[in-house]
Design an enzyme around this catalytic site. Structure first.
Site, short mmCIF file in Angstrom:
data_model
loop_
_atom_site.label_atom_id
_atom_site.label_comp_id
_atom_site.label_asym_id
_atom_site.label_seq_id
_atom_site.Cartn_x
_atom_site.Cartn_y
_atom_site.Cartn_z
N TYR A 156 44.05 57.27 56.01
CA TYR A 156 44.36 57.44 54.57
C TYR A 156 45.86 57.30 54.32
CZ TYR A 156 44.23 59.80 49.98
OH TYR A 156 44.36 60.12 48.64
N LYS A 160 47.83 54.54 52.01
CA LYS A 160 48.65 54.93 50.86
C LYS A 160 50.11 54.51 51.04
CE LYS A 160 45.31 56.67 48.50
NZ LYS A 160 44.91 56.04 47.22
P1 NDP Z 1 37.20 60.94 43.53
O1 NDP Z 1 36.53 60.91 44.85
O2 NDP Z 1 36.97 62.11 42.63
O3 NDP Z 1 36.82 59.60 42.71
C1 NDP Z 1 36.95 58.36 43.34
C2 NDP Z 1 36.59 57.27 42.35
O4 NDP Z 1 36.71 56.01 43.05
C3 NDP Z 1 35.14 57.34 41.90
O5 NDP Z 1 35.07 56.93 40.55
C4 NDP Z 1 34.42 56.36 42.81
O6 NDP Z 1 33.27 55.76 42.21
C5 NDP Z 1 35.49 55.30 42.95
N1 NDP Z 1 35.32 54.46 44.13
C6 NDP Z 1 35.22 54.83 45.43
N2 NDP Z 1 35.06 53.76 46.22
C7 NDP Z 1 35.04 52.68 45.39
C8 NDP Z 1 34.90 51.28 45.58
N3 NDP Z 1 34.74 50.75 46.80
N4 NDP Z 1 34.92 50.47 44.50
C9 NDP Z 1 35.07 50.98 43.25
N5 NDP Z 1 35.22 52.28 43.01
C10 NDP Z 1 35.19 53.13 44.06
O7 NDP Z 1 38.77 60.75 43.83
P2 NDP Z 1 40.07 61.27 43.05
O8 NDP Z 1 39.85 61.15 41.61
O9 NDP Z 1 40.47 62.55 43.63
O10 NDP Z 1 41.15 60.19 43.55
C11 NDP Z 1 41.49 59.02 42.80
C12 NDP Z 1 42.64 58.32 43.49
O11 NDP Z 1 43.76 59.20 43.60
C13 NDP Z 1 42.31 57.88 44.93
O12 NDP Z 1 42.93 56.64 45.19
C14 NDP Z 1 42.95 58.97 45.76
O13 NDP Z 1 43.27 58.52 47.05
C15 NDP Z 1 44.18 59.28 44.94
N6 NDP Z 1 44.74 60.59 45.21
C16 NDP Z 1 43.98 61.73 45.00
C17 NDP Z 1 44.54 62.97 45.25
C18 NDP Z 1 43.80 64.23 45.03
O14 NDP Z 1 44.34 65.27 45.38
N7 NDP Z 1 42.63 64.21 44.43
C19 NDP Z 1 45.90 63.09 45.80
C20 NDP Z 1 46.58 61.84 45.99
C21 NDP Z 1 46.01 60.65 45.70
P3 NDP Z 1 31.78 56.37 42.49
O15 NDP Z 1 31.74 57.66 41.70
O16 NDP Z 1 30.84 55.37 41.96
O17 NDP Z 1 31.70 56.60 43.96
#
Ligand code: NDP
Length: 248
Positions: A156, A160
């Site tokens: 991861y 990133k």
């Molecule tokens: P969630 O797991 O809550 O949501 C992830 C989203 O990405 C979902 O809508 C999911 O869709 C979608 N997704 C996953 N794989 C794919 C794919 N192959 N193609 C299209 N869509 C996809 O994650 P967060 O909201 O927590 O995180 C969002 C972003 O922020 C990520 O990039 C994460 O790495 C980053 N981030 C998050 C942090 C945190 O603390 N939460 C901290 C730092 C960065 P579906 O529901 O259909 O699976």
């Protein structure tokens, strides 16, 4: 004042979590929102309805960000459905955490493909449109972990950190055409992704954050709004930490 009124934005992975928060705030500010999901069709269609009821155009697309072909098809469809693209937010991401000793090759590959290659896929797909219109803002959702590293997240963190190098390079390549590219490095944001973590670990994290709380999807969405709007028109190639001071 509505900062992104009338702009068309694509957000990857907005069926829940941070992406959903971003979609809502952009719609509240008058933007039209095209967003993707990979499997959560029900929640995505519900969000489409909710956004549309705010008086903007909104559409959910099932599209795998890790697939180059899907990304090209998605952008072609969005261009047909919407009148252009002004903002791309590469938000889709997954985790497959494990200590390196136990990390399987497929866990490494999947995380790199979903988190990092997706950014290449989508940026390539929108590039021609942004170049032609000579404006655009690309926002890549990196992480504090991409800056500091984290035990158990080598895959991861690598994805990133890679996004940051990609962001800075694209900013250099496209700046002369008035296309900006920035990254956001969220800290600990409380979403379904973090719900999977042990509560004791989570409390330990909260205690270590200078602002003493986890962030919300809205905290990240507000930063996206800034980077998408003309308020940040002289900012490119930067990584904006939205982490309650975690990376300090
Ligand atoms: P969630 O797991 O809550 O949501 C992830 C989203 O990405 C979902 O809508 C999911 O869709 C979608 N997704 C996953 N794989 C794919 C794919 N192959 N193609 C299209 N869509 C996809 O994650 P967060 O909201 O927590 O995180 C969002 C972003 O922020 C990520 O990039 C994460 O790495 C980053 N981030 C998050 C942090 C945190 O603390 N939460 C901290 C730092 C960065 P579906 O529901 O259909 O699976």
């Amino acid at each position: 004042m509505k900062f992104v009124e009338g702009k068309n934005v694509i957000i990857t992975g907005a069926s829940r979590g941070i992406g959903k928060g971003i979609a809502r705030i952009f719609a509240d500010n008058g933007a039209n929102v095209a967003f993707t999901y990979s499997s959560s069709e029900g929640p995505a269609l519900e969000l489409e309805k909710e956004l549309t009821s705010k008086g903007v155009k909104a559409k959910a697309y099932k599209s795998n960000a890790a697939s180059f072909e899907d990304s090209e098809k998605l952008v072609a469809q969005v261009l047909e459905d919407f009148d252009g693209i002004d903002v791309l937010i590469n938000n889709a991401g997954i985790t497959k955490d494990n200590l390196l000793m136990r990390m399987r090759e497929e866990d490494f590959d999947q995380v790199i493909e979903t988190n990092l290659k997706s950014v290449f896929n989508m940026t390539k797909a929108v590039q021609r449109t942004l170049l032609k219109q000579r404006h655009g803002s690309i926002i890549n959702m990196s992480s504090v972990v991409g800056i500091k590293g984290n035990a158990g997240q080598a895959n991861y963190a690598a994805s990133k950190a890679g996004m940051i190098g990609f962001t800075k390079s694209v900013a250099l390549e496209l700046g002369s055409r008035n296309i900006r590219c920035n990254a956001i490095a969220p800290g600990f944001i409380e979403t379904e992704m973090t719900d999977k973590l042990d509560e004791k670990v989570v409390q330990g994290w909260r205690d270590g954050i200078p602002l003493k709380r986890g962030g919300s999807p809205e905290d990240i969405a507000n930063a996206c709004l800034f980077l998408a709007s003309d308020l940040s028109s002289y900012i490119t190639g930067q990584v904006l930490s939205v982490d309650g001071g975690m990376a300090t």
